[in-house]
Design a protein around this motif. Structure first.
Motif, PDB file in Angstrom:
ATOM      1  N   THR A  48       0.910  -1.273  -0.052  1.00 17.22           N
ATOM      2  CA  THR A  48      -0.115  -0.005   0.122  1.00 17.22           C
ATOM      3  C   THR A  48       0.928   1.288   0.155  1.00 17.22           C
ATOM      4  N   ARG A  61       0.645   4.169  -2.644  1.00 15.82           N
ATOM      5  CA  ARG A  61       0.331   5.667  -2.286  1.00 15.82           C
ATOM      6  C   ARG A  61       1.386   6.566  -3.365  1.00 15.82           C
ATOM      7  N   LEU A  96      -5.327   7.187  -4.273  1.00 17.86           N
ATOM      8  CA  LEU A  96      -6.216   6.323  -3.643  1.00 17.86           C
ATOM      9  C   LEU A  96      -7.108   6.671  -2.517  1.00 17.86           C
ATOM     10  N   VAL A 132      -9.776   4.490  -2.165  1.00 15.97           N
ATOM     11  CA  VAL A 132      -9.562   3.093  -1.295  1.00 15.97           C
ATOM     12  C   VAL A 132      -9.913   3.447   0.164  1.00 15.97           C
ATOM     13  N   PRO A 176      -6.040   1.065  -8.658  1.00 11.73           N
ATOM     14  CA  PRO A 176      -6.441   0.150  -7.294  1.00 11.73           C
ATOM     15  C   PRO A 176      -7.874  -0.131  -7.613  1.00 11.73           C
TER      16      PRO A 176
END
Ligand code: ZN
Length: 153
Positions: free
Chosen positions: A78, A82, A87, A90, A110
């Protein structure tokens, strides 16, 4: 529990988002309503698109579909994600690794949703209408599926 999105429509959403970025420098949609029969995506974009622009956008999406690109998924850390991806959509509790969905070399994003195995199965993409209000560009679209032996609902 959230209803599973239609994999055909949802995969088309990925392609449309990338096409919007490539053609108009626009971020991926901040909101999407994906349904089997018709879908819509909302973009932060300050003006409506002309008929010619919508047509060229449609052509780009159909070009990617016709190229029959393979759709694949892999997991990356992750923290690395980033740096490379937005993100904002997310959830914070997504965990140490995040699933990146790739459409050939065309698009990487993602996503935890369901996708087609390759773009050739998506069908023909058509923008049904589009408008712009208060800096939000909405694009509505449909897919014309190739005839299959499966039951059409
Ligand atoms: Zn997805």
């Amino acid at each position: 529990m959230k209803k599973q999105a239609d994999p055909y429509m949802h995969s088309a959403e990925h392609i449309l988002n990338q096409a919007m970025g490539r053609r108009f420098g626009c971020d991926r949609c901040f909101s999407a309503h994906i349904e089997r029969k018709k879908s819509k995506c909302d973009y932060r974009f300050g003006r409506p698109l002309t008929d010619e622009e919508l047509k060229s956008l449609e052509n780009e999406v159909n070009g990617v579909i016709e190229a029959d690109l393979q759709v694949s998924a892999r997991y990356i850390a992750t923290d690395n994600a980033r740096e490379r991806f937005n993100l904002s959509r997310v959830p914070d509790d997504a965990g140490d690794h995040i699933r990146i969905v790739s459409i050939g070399d065309y698009d990487h994003c993602p996503c935890i949703g369901p996708h087609v195995p390759s773009t050739g199965t998506i069908g023909r993409f058509r923008i049904t209408s589009s408008d712009c209000e208060n800096g939000v560009l909405r694009i509505r679209f449909k897919l014309k599926r190739p005839p299959t032996c499966g039951a059409e609902g």
